[in-house]
Design a protein around this motif. Structure first.
Motif, PDB file in Angstrom:
ATOM      1  N   LEU A 171     -63.128  80.364 -41.864  1.00 24.07           N
ATOM      2  CA  LEU A 171     -63.330  79.584 -40.652  1.00 24.07           C
ATOM      3  C   LEU A 171     -62.033  78.975 -40.142  1.00 24.07           C
ATOM      4  CD1 LEU A 171     -66.590  77.640 -41.637  1.00 24.07           C
ATOM      5  CD2 LEU A 171     -66.404  79.712 -40.234  1.00 24.07           C
ATOM      6  N   ALA A 172     -60.971  79.026 -40.947  1.00 25.26           N
ATOM      7  CA  ALA A 172     -59.740  78.329 -40.594  1.00 25.26           C
ATOM      8  C   ALA A 172     -59.155  78.777 -39.249  1.00 25.26           C
ATOM      9  CB  ALA A 172     -58.709  78.487 -41.714  1.00 25.26           C
ATOM     10  N   PRO A 173     -59.028  80.086 -38.965  1.00 27.32           N
ATOM     11  CA  PRO A 173     -58.457  80.463 -37.664  1.00 27.32           C
ATOM     12  C   PRO A 173     -59.280  79.954 -36.482  1.00 27.32           C
ATOM     13  CG  PRO A 173     -58.403  82.315 -39.183  1.00 27.32           C
ATOM     14  CD  PRO A 173     -59.242  81.265 -39.833  1.00 27.32           C
ATOM     15  N   GLY A 174     -60.598  79.967 -36.618  1.00 26.20           N
ATOM     16  CA  GLY A 174     -61.439  79.448 -35.543  1.00 26.20           C
ATOM     17  C   GLY A 174     -61.266  77.950 -35.349  1.00 26.20           C
ATOM     18  N   PHE A 175     -61.125  77.221 -36.471  1.00 28.10           N
ATOM     19  CA  PHE A 175     -60.867  75.785 -36.375  1.00 28.10           C
ATOM     20  C   PHE A 175     -59.520  75.531 -35.702  1.00 28.10           C
ATOM     21  CE2 PHE A 175     -63.639  74.290 -40.197  1.00 28.10           C
ATOM     22  CZ  PHE A 175     -64.760  74.744 -39.544  1.00 28.10           C
ATOM     23  N   ALA A 176     -58.522  76.330 -36.038  1.00 24.78           N
ATOM     24  CA  ALA A 176     -57.206  76.179 -35.412  1.00 24.78           C
ATOM     25  C   ALA A 176     -57.290  76.429 -33.908  1.00 24.78           C
ATOM     26  CB  ALA A 176     -56.212  77.139 -36.063  1.00 24.78           C
ATOM     27  N   ASP A 177     -58.042  77.465 -33.512  1.00 28.73           N
ATOM     28  CA  ASP A 177     -58.221  77.736 -32.085  1.00 28.73           C
ATOM     29  C   ASP A 177     -58.881  76.552 -31.381  1.00 28.73           C
ATOM     30  OD1 ASP A 177     -57.120  80.255 -32.292  1.00 28.73           O
ATOM     31  OD2 ASP A 177     -59.052  81.286 -32.456  1.00 28.73           O
ATOM     32  N   GLU A 178     -59.873  75.956 -32.038  1.00 28.34           N
ATOM     33  CA  GLU A 178     -60.575  74.839 -31.410  1.00 28.34           C
ATOM     34  C   GLU A 178     -59.656  73.637 -31.230  1.00 28.34           C
ATOM     35  OE1 GLU A 178     -64.804  72.470 -31.664  1.00 28.34           O
ATOM     36  OE2 GLU A 178     -64.503  74.400 -32.636  1.00 28.34           O
ATOM     37  N   ASP A 193     -53.783  78.055 -39.372  1.00 30.58           N
ATOM     38  CA  ASP A 193     -54.166  76.933 -40.233  1.00 30.58           C
ATOM     39  C   ASP A 193     -54.372  75.682 -39.389  1.00 30.58           C
ATOM     40  OD1 ASP A 193     -54.339  74.832 -42.003  1.00 30.58           O
ATOM     41  OD2 ASP A 193     -52.673  75.461 -43.264  1.00 30.58           O
ATOM     42  N   PRO A 194     -55.591  75.124 -39.347  1.00 28.37           N
ATOM     43  CA  PRO A 194     -55.818  73.930 -38.524  1.00 28.37           C
ATOM     44  C   PRO A 194     -54.982  72.738 -38.961  1.00 28.37           C
ATOM     45  CG  PRO A 194     -57.713  74.367 -39.941  1.00 28.37           C
ATOM     46  CD  PRO A 194     -56.823  75.551 -40.045  1.00 28.37           C
ATOM     47  N   ALA A 254     -55.006  61.423 -31.619  1.00 28.22           N
ATOM     48  CA  ALA A 254     -56.260  60.847 -32.104  1.00 28.22           C
ATOM     49  C   ALA A 254     -57.425  61.805 -31.875  1.00 28.22           C
ATOM     50  CB  ALA A 254     -56.522  59.515 -31.423  1.00 28.22           C
ATOM     51  N   ALA A 255     -57.419  62.494 -30.736  1.00 30.92           N
ATOM     52  CA  ALA A 255     -58.503  63.434 -30.438  1.00 30.92           C
ATOM     53  C   ALA A 255     -58.507  64.594 -31.423  1.00 30.92           C
ATOM     54  CB  ALA A 255     -58.359  63.950 -29.004  1.00 30.92           C
ATOM     55  N   MET A 256     -57.329  65.075 -31.770  1.00 33.08           N
ATOM     56  CA  MET A 256     -57.245  66.195 -32.705  1.00 33.08           C
ATOM     57  C   MET A 256     -57.648  65.756 -34.114  1.00 33.08           C
ATOM     58  SD  MET A 256     -54.068  68.893 -33.164  1.00 33.08           S
ATOM     59  CE  MET A 256     -54.230  69.490 -31.476  1.00 33.08           C
ATOM     60  N   ARG A 257     -57.231  64.566 -34.512  1.00 31.96           N
ATOM     61  CA  ARG A 257     -57.625  64.052 -35.826  1.00 31.96           C
ATOM     62  C   ARG A 257     -59.137  63.940 -35.917  1.00 31.96           C
ATOM     63  NH1 ARG A 257     -55.976  58.818 -35.576  1.00 31.96           N
ATOM     64  NH2 ARG A 257     -53.830  59.483 -35.896  1.00 31.96           N
ATOM     65  N   LYS A 258     -59.754  63.393 -34.877  1.00 33.92           N
ATOM     66  CA  LYS A 258     -61.203  63.218 -34.865  1.00 33.92           C
ATOM     67  C   LYS A 258     -61.922  64.561 -34.927  1.00 33.92           C
ATOM     68  CE  LYS A 258     -64.915  61.087 -32.083  1.00 33.92           C
ATOM     69  NZ  LYS A 258     -65.664  62.304 -31.740  1.00 33.92           N
ATOM     70  N   ARG A 259     -61.446  65.527 -34.153  1.00 37.23           N
ATOM     71  CA  ARG A 259     -62.116  66.831 -34.136  1.00 37.23           C
ATOM     72  C   ARG A 259     -61.942  67.552 -35.464  1.00 37.23           C
ATOM     73  NH1 ARG A 259     -66.381  69.056 -33.591  1.00 37.23           N
ATOM     74  NH2 ARG A 259     -66.460  71.217 -32.845  1.00 37.23           N
ATOM     75  N   LEU A 260     -60.777  67.444 -36.083  1.00 36.70           N
ATOM     76  CA  LEU A 260     -60.560  68.075 -37.378  1.00 36.70           C
ATOM     77  C   LEU A 260     -61.478  67.452 -38.425  1.00 36.70           C
ATOM     78  CD1 LEU A 260     -59.018  70.047 -39.169  1.00 36.70           C
ATOM     79  CD2 LEU A 260     -57.201  68.333 -39.396  1.00 36.70           C
ATOM     80  N   ASP A 261     -61.640  66.140 -38.379  1.00 34.32           N
ATOM     81  CA  ASP A 261     -62.569  65.482 -39.305  1.00 34.32           C
ATOM     82  C   ASP A 261     -63.983  66.031 -39.136  1.00 34.32           C
ATOM     83  OD1 ASP A 261     -60.513  63.923 -40.265  1.00 34.32           O
ATOM     84  OD2 ASP A 261     -61.120  62.096 -39.208  1.00 34.32           O
TER      85      ASP A 261
END
Length: 279
Positions: free
Chosen positions: A72-79, A99-100, A123-130
């Motif tokens: 799922l890592a590449p898809g998470f990185a794309d998001e 790698d996200p 902050a938005a990226m941190r929240k989405r990664l969480d």
């Protein structure tokens, strides 16, 4: 070959009459002794505490669902990159990264270098990664083969156990409960990703936070990890490092790091049965 018989005629030489000079004295030589293979050294022997990286030693965190992508890592990185629509140049520079964590880390570093450390996208990226990690922890992440057995053997030795990871702490705890591994860490630290991406491993902050939980010296601890970033963080924190990876090439790279740390292909190779008292 023939031999003379009283000088009158020759008779064939028998096999018994033939001697092999190299065989003379062979009966007097001792039989070779089979030497046992050298005992494998346990990289965790004598450790008072063992810290484990999360993704790798404890689970395949970004494992894809059945019938879906392998990771799922590449898809998470794309998001995460979709959050960079207002920063197209930065998004283009980060496009090749699968790698996200690297997308998040490099986004934070680039904006800090550009004088915008508090840019809303951080902050938005941190929240989405969480959020993405929490979802994976609860549904698709799978335990690493041998993880439960390793934790049980270490606990039987009296070794203190903890987690030191670049993944989010809530996601780690959700997975540990789901995989029935949480009980091994009831008396130890579970330290996840700092709010500041610059303090993720290879920075030693995560390890130092875990070590502060116990009154032990760093050199009495070992980190089991699967990446050069883990090894660098361990070195900076004064902690010994033991590598783990399923892929031979990744193990080779770990063994070629400064200090030539050990690297194993399976967790079953670590901490064979036995007990080491902790004082």
């Amino acid at each position: 070959m023939t031999r003379p018989d009283n000088g009158r005629f020759a008779v064939p030489e028998s096999r018994a009459d033939r001697r092999d000079p190299a065989a003379d004295g062979a009966a007097d030589r001792p039989a070779p002794v089979a030497r046992p293979a050298p005992a494998r050294v346990d990289p965790l022997a004598g450790a008072r505490c063992v810290l484990l990286d999360f993704d790798g030693p404890l689970c395949r965190f970004f494992a894809g669902p059945p019938g879906g992508p392998a990771s799922l890592a590449p898809g998470f990185a794309d998001e995460l990159r979709t959050l960079l629509d207002e920063l197209p140049d930065l998004r283009a520079r980060l496009a090749p990264l699968p790698d996200p964590h690297e997308v998040y880390r490099r986004t934070t570093a680039a904006l800090r270098h550009g004088g915008q450390p508090e840019h809303p996208v951080v902050a938005a990226m941190r929240k989405r990664l969480d959020e993405l990690e929490l979802a994976a922890a609860g549904a698709t992440a799978v335990p690493t083969p041998g993880a439960a057995g390793l934790l049980a053997r270490l606990a039987d030795r009296g070794v203190l156990l903890g987690v030191a990871s670049n993944n989010s702490e809530p996601a780690i705890r959700v997975f540990l409960e789901r995989a029935r591994l949480a009980r091994w860490f009831e008396d130890g630290p579970v330290v996840g990703r700092p709010d500041d991406a610059g303090l993720m491993k290879p920075d030693p902050t995560v390890l130092q936070g875990a070590l502060a939980y116990w009154p032990v010296r760093p050199d009495a601890c070992v980190l089991v990890g699967d990446s050069p970033a883990d090894a660098a963080a361990a070195a900076a924190a004064g902690v010994a490092f033991c590598g783990y990876h399923r892929e031979p090439e990744k193990r080779r790279l770990l063994r070629e790091l400064p200090g030539a740390p050990p690297a194993v292909a399976a967790l079953a190779e670590l901490a064979p049965a036995g007990r080491v008292a902790v004082t």
